[in-house]
Every structure is written in structure tokens, then in C-alpha cells.
Design an enzyme around this catalytic site. Sequence first.
Site, PDB file in Angstrom:
ATOM      1  N   CYS A 143      -2.962   1.000   6.985  1.00 45.20           N
ATOM      2  CA  CYS A 143      -2.993   0.353   8.494  1.00 45.20           C
ATOM      3  C   CYS A 143      -3.713   1.153   9.317  1.00 45.20           C
ATOM      4  O   CYS A 143      -4.235   0.253  10.229  1.00 45.20           O
ATOM      5  CB  CYS A 143      -1.570   0.098   8.658  1.00 45.20           C
ATOM      6  SG  CYS A 143      -0.548   1.482   8.777  1.00 45.20           S
ATOM      7  N   ASN A 147       0.715  -1.244  -0.121  1.00 53.84           N
ATOM      8  CA  ASN A 147       0.016  -0.030   0.098  1.00 53.84           C
ATOM      9  C   ASN A 147       0.703   1.218  -0.109  1.00 53.84           C
ATOM     10  O   ASN A 147       0.333   2.239  -0.445  1.00 53.84           O
ATOM     11  CB  ASN A 147      -0.952  -0.034   0.977  1.00 53.84           C
ATOM     12  CG  ASN A 147      -0.156  -0.210   2.468  1.00 53.84           C
ATOM     13  OD1 ASN A 147       0.911  -0.595   2.780  1.00 53.84           O
ATOM     14  ND2 ASN A 147      -1.059   0.014   3.551  1.00 53.84           N
ATOM     15  N   GLU A 152       5.810  -3.637  11.590  1.00 52.86           N
ATOM     16  CA  GLU A 152       4.398  -2.871  11.810  1.00 52.86           C
ATOM     17  C   GLU A 152       3.421  -3.620  11.036  1.00 52.86           C
ATOM     18  O   GLU A 152       3.431  -3.870   9.745  1.00 52.86           O
ATOM     19  CB  GLU A 152       4.743  -1.438  11.120  1.00 52.86           C
ATOM     20  CG  GLU A 152       5.732  -0.540  11.609  1.00 52.86           C
ATOM     21  CD  GLU A 152       5.393  -0.247  13.108  1.00 52.86           C
ATOM     22  OE1 GLU A 152       4.136  -0.173  13.516  1.00 52.86           O
ATOM     23  OE2 GLU A 152       6.224   0.341  13.785  1.00 52.86           O
TER      24      GLU A 152
HETATM   25  N1  LIG Z   1       1.209  -1.125  10.917  1.00 54.10           N
HETATM   26  C1  LIG Z   1       1.841  -0.521   9.789  1.00 54.10           C
HETATM   27  O1  LIG Z   1       2.517   0.269   9.878  1.00 54.10           O
HETATM   28  C2  LIG Z   1       1.297  -0.981   8.338  1.00 54.10           C
HETATM   29  C3  LIG Z   1       1.516  -0.166   7.461  1.00 54.10           C
HETATM   30  C4  LIG Z   1       0.993  -0.598   6.042  1.00 54.10           C
HETATM   31  C5  LIG Z   1       0.445  -1.964   6.159  1.00 54.10           C
HETATM   32  N2  LIG Z   1       0.092  -2.526   7.218  1.00 54.10           N
HETATM   33  C6  LIG Z   1      -0.677  -3.749   7.014  1.00 54.10           C
HETATM   34  O2  LIG Z   1       0.001  -4.599   5.740  1.00 54.10           O
HETATM   35  C7  LIG Z   1      -1.306  -5.285   5.259  1.00 54.10           C
HETATM   36  C8  LIG Z   1      -1.393  -5.037   3.922  1.00 54.10           C
HETATM   37  O3  LIG Z   1      -0.264  -5.206   3.053  1.00 54.10           O
HETATM   38  P1  LIG Z   1       0.234  -6.572   2.286  1.00 54.10           P
HETATM   39  O4  LIG Z   1      -0.997  -7.105   1.629  1.00 54.10           O
HETATM   40  O5  LIG Z   1       1.307  -6.300   1.374  1.00 54.10           O
HETATM   41  O6  LIG Z   1       0.708  -7.466   3.356  1.00 54.10           O
HETATM   42  P2  LIG Z   1       1.218  -8.852   3.464  1.00 54.10           P
HETATM   43  O7  LIG Z   1       1.591  -9.405   4.605  1.00 54.10           O
HETATM   44  O8  LIG Z   1       0.546  -9.778   2.485  1.00 54.10           O
HETATM   45  O9  LIG Z   1       2.790  -8.515   2.672  1.00 54.10           O
HETATM   46  C9  LIG Z   1       3.639  -7.639   3.312  1.00 54.10           C
HETATM   47  C10 LIG Z   1       5.279  -8.074   2.729  1.00 54.10           C
HETATM   48  O10 LIG Z   1       5.494  -9.286   3.260  1.00 54.10           O
HETATM   49  C11 LIG Z   1       5.990 -10.157   2.293  1.00 54.10           C
HETATM   50  N3  LIG Z   1       5.682 -11.448   2.814  1.00 54.10           N
HETATM   51  C12 LIG Z   1       4.600 -12.276   2.435  1.00 54.10           C
HETATM   52  N4  LIG Z   1       4.765 -13.353   2.949  1.00 54.10           N
HETATM   53  C13 LIG Z   1       6.035 -13.437   3.421  1.00 54.10           C
HETATM   54  C14 LIG Z   1       6.958 -14.391   4.149  1.00 54.10           C
HETATM   55  N5  LIG Z   1       6.337 -15.778   4.523  1.00 54.10           N
HETATM   56  N6  LIG Z   1       8.033 -14.249   4.267  1.00 54.10           N
HETATM   57  C15 LIG Z   1       8.592 -12.911   3.953  1.00 54.10           C
HETATM   58  N7  LIG Z   1       8.067 -11.826   3.480  1.00 54.10           N
HETATM   59  C16 LIG Z   1       6.693 -12.142   3.032  1.00 54.10           C
HETATM   60  C17 LIG Z   1       5.113  -9.432   0.914  1.00 54.10           C
HETATM   61  O11 LIG Z   1       5.686 -10.012  -0.193  1.00 54.10           O
HETATM   62  C18 LIG Z   1       5.107  -8.238   1.200  1.00 54.10           C
HETATM   63  O12 LIG Z   1       6.451  -7.527   0.575  1.00 54.10           O
HETATM   64  C19 LIG Z   1      -2.238  -4.963   6.161  1.00 54.10           C
HETATM   65  O13 LIG Z   1      -2.768  -5.927   6.981  1.00 54.10           O
HETATM   66  C20 LIG Z   1      -1.917  -3.563   6.793  1.00 54.10           C
HETATM   67  O14 LIG Z   1      -2.836  -3.297   8.008  1.00 54.10           O
HETATM   68  C21 LIG Z   1       0.477  -2.421   8.539  1.00 54.10           C
END
Ligand SMILES: NC(=O)c1ccc[n+]([C@@H]2O[C@H](COP(=O)([O-])OP(=O)(O)OC[C@H]3O[C@@H](n4cnc5c(N)ncnc54)[C@H](O)[C@@H]3O)[C@@H](O)[C@H]2O)c1
Length: 525
Positions: free
Chosen positions: A327, A197, A293
Amino acid sequence: MTKTTKGTQPTLATLSKMEKDNVFFYLLNGEWSKHCLDIIIVLLTIELIFLVCIGTSSTGKVCKEHSPCNGTEIYTYQSCSSEDANQAFHAAAASQVMWAKTPLWKRAEYLKQAAIILRSHQDEIANSLMNEIAKNRKNAISEVVRTADLIEYVAEEGMRLSGKLMYPDSFPGQKRNQLCLIHRVPLGVVLCIPPFNYPVNLCASKVAPALMMGNSVVIKTPSHGVISCLYLAAAFHLAGIPRGVVNVLTGKGSEIGDYLVTHPLVNAISLTGGTHTGLSVSKKAGMIPLQMELGGKDAAIVVCDADLQQSISSIASGAFSYNGQRCTAVKIVYVVKQVADALVDGLKEQVEKLSVGSPQDNADITPVVHHSSADYIEKLVQDAIQKGAKQVTPFKRKDNLIWPTILDHVDKNMRVAWEEPFGPLLPIVRVDSEVQAIEMVNKSPMGLQASIFSRNMENAMFLADFLKTGTIHLNGQPARGPDHFPFQGWKDSGIGSQGVLYSLEAMSKIKSIVIHFAKETYTCN
Ligand SMILES: NC(=O)c1ccc[n+]([C@@H]2O[C@H](COP(=O)([O-])OP(=O)(O)OC[C@H]3O[C@@H](n4cnc5c(N)ncnc54)[C@H](O)[C@@H]3O)[C@@H](O)[C@H]2O)c1
């Protein structure tokens, strides 16, 4: 294979061109990849020659990125293998030693240069954000500019973060016969994993503090926003950061993720993503520093004496900016019954004004990132309606485009009361009292942020004391910025704090050197 002539200064336009040609691969700023390098850009700067290699994965496998707007294939990127990852980690480890010896002012200069490059290419990068993650133009530009500001702030703040001295004689029974020199030293190689995002901003918020503190980085791009993330990496390269310090791997987290997070050369992981991903990574990573995060279920609590106009505009903006794919989006409202009707009416009026359409037209609501995300949101709505929730604005969907939906009379038996829709869906729970609202918020396994709307600041402070979330906003919507504020998720929403200073601290560790004196040493005036 193409080469720029010596002395020319390629810009991000080079990348833009490749993007148009649909030939985006991965950047490996480490050892030369022995298999089919497609494009090599030789950058000549005053001091060093930097090499940015854009090559193909050793497996030859590629992933496809599809447009959230119409489902067409927009980019092909390399599915990096474990062999590619090894090269990136070895390059990062080898270069880190030299990078850590680069004077702080010079590291700051590199970062500031990267910020300048980002700003001057904001339109290209914003286009990429619009194509890849359907962020509207206004928000896309703002992400790039905010990132440049963040990088500059990191460079400034990092200059001031130095070690300190301690004497023993403040501890009972001790004399001043030692001197403790406390240094902040780099962690080593930091694995940076941003989410889809904010593929530019949330990558820079990891990379910039890591670099400033003398670490090298390996970035694993998200599966959506790959190109935008590559633009950011390219800005660091074009700023002149030496070869091997910034490395990028593309590929699916579900395929390569385990290999990366358990790699022996990784000294720290900074990940932003879903709670499920974060929990799984933290269990595998072993004893290294983690900055996580993760997901949020940020609540807005509206009590009897709230300024309703202010609550309505904050909640509407908090819930629906970038389609709720943030988030810190408001993901549930708890409103006391006395003011519930007025709040719901006001929200309906405000939300009906939002435009729905394409990112290029700068619509307020644009398609959510993935078809499966839209399916998930639809299921949450169906479950809630089946269990008695009322639609204030009706659920409407066309492919990935979901019209902003408000559900009233949500209760604790509905999935939407607990799960994170990550879409333009706002559930409203009517509560008997503010205490009931606090209890519900604290029952969530997530604890990112919350908002309380009340004219009585003393009471709002009192309520905030009971909330188990990392940040509480009084009379304002949840937000990650400004980016120098501390930002931390409690419970399943994360580990550690971000925010410029906090991230700089997180990207370093303390090393003490204690000098022992034969005599006491009190400095005289
Ligand atoms: N708290 C915060 O600061 C914050 C900010 C933005 C988004 N988010 C959260 O992120 C989520 C949305 O983003 P998303 O769909 O990209 O999340 P996601 O968890 O699907 O992916 C996040 C990242 O992790 C990687 N990833 C996925 N599986 C992995 C694994 N097994 N090992 C290592 N890396 C892996 C993905 O390729 C991506 O780069 C929502 O839950 C949102 O709340 C949190």
C-alpha cells in the site's frame, strides 16, 4: 478423524504436514461443527483444554488457490457458508464475555506466547508466504519476525493503556462535586479482514490489539495467503487462547463478504484492502466502528535541492520492494524539470540491478499475485505508451512475472497517473514547480502517504503542510512501519489510525461512570 494423544503438544508442524497433504480447510474455534470434522487436535495445557476444529464447510464447496509462479493448484480451502459464519460469530460472542474478564497480564502472556510460536516457526510460515504470494524468502521471514515483534509490543503497550479520572471544575462555572471514571471497554466481536500482501502481519495488526483489549475475533482470510493467515491463527490457538476467542473463516470476500460485514453479531470491522472494497464495506456495515486501511497512490516529490542519490535509492526501494505490491509503495514520482534527467538516469541504473525471478531464489522482483493483476498492469503501461509516455526500462512480461518498469513523461491524461498499479511499475511526471506537484498529489482521491525530497527542511515542512495525506516522509520512502507509529489513510485511503497504541484505542470504547457528591471534594496535601 485423527486425535493427538492427551498430553502431547502439537506444533505448527502439524499444520505444515496438512499443508503438504493439500488438506487445508478452515479453523472454527467455536461450537463443534456437526458436519464431517476431518481433523481434531486436542491441546492440553496446564489450565484448559482447547479445541481447534478443522472442518469442511456446510456447503462442501471449496476454493482453489493457485501458485502465482506457475499457475498450478497449490491449496484447496473451504468456501465457508453463512451457516459456518453464524457458528463462528456465535462462538465469538459467547467467549468474548469470559475473555474480557481475563486479567490483562494474562491476555498479554497469551499474546507473548503466540509471538514465541511464530518466531520458532518462521521458516514454515515463510515457505507458505513464498508459495502463496510469491514473497521472496528475505521479505517472507521479515514479515513473520516483524509480526512477532508487533504482537509483543501490543502486549506491552496494552498493559499500560488504562482509564483515567476527570474532575468537573476545569470547566467554567463547575465545582469539584463529581468524579468521572473513564474506562476503556472492549467493542465485542471484531471482524478482521486482512489483504493478500501481508496475510500474517496485517492480520496480526488487527487481531492482537483486538484481543488485548478484550475482544474476540472472527478472521476472514484473504483469497491468496489463506494458509499463511491460518498459521497465524494457529499460533494464537497454540498459545492457549481459549476456545471461541479466535475464529477463522475462509472463502472469497466477493461471495461471503456481504454476509459477514452485515452480520448482527459484528461489533466492529477492521479491514485492509483496496479502496473499492473498503468503500463498499463501509456503506453496508451500518453504525459500528470501522478501521479501514485502503489503497494508496503514494507520491515521491523531488525538488531542485534534493540529495539525488538519497532520492534515487529511496524511490527505487519504495517503488519495487515486493514488486510494488505494498500500500505504501511509491506509486508515482513528481520531479521538477531541472533535476528530472539526473533522477531518471539514476533510477534506471539502480532498477536495472534488480534481480528478477522466483521467490525461492530470493529474487528482488517475483511474479505478481494474480494473472489478472499482471493483465491490469500491462493495460496501464499500454495506455500510457499510447498517450506518449517513454519507457526508461522496457516493459517485459512472462505470465505473472513483470520486469521492473519505469515510465517517464507521464501526464495527467494517462490512467497510470491516477490508478494504483500494485505491481513493479513506476510512472514519472515532470513538473514545472513543487506547487504543481502538490496540486497533482492533492487531486488524487487517495491520501495514504507521500514523500518529499529536499535539503531545505524548512521548505519541505512548508510543502508538507499543504499535502492532503495521512503521513508525509521528509527525505525517506513511504512506509507503514515501524509499527508503533500512527498509520492512517486520508480521503479514500481509509478511516481511523493504526499503529500499536492507536489500534488498541480503536479496539475499545469509552465508558464513563460519574459519581456525584453532595459536597465539593478537594483532596488536601
Ligand atoms: N492502507 C493499507 O494499510 C494497506 C495495506 C496493504 C494493502 N492495502 C491495499 O490492499 C489492496 C490489495 O489487497 P487485496 O487485493 O487483498 O485487496 P482486496 O480489496 O481485494 O481484498 C482485501 C480483503 O477484503 C476481502 N473482501 C473482498 N471483497 C469483500 C467484500 N465485499 N466484503 C468483505 N470482504 C471482502 C478480501 O477477501 C480480502 O480479505 C491494495 O489496494 C492495497 O493498497 C492497503
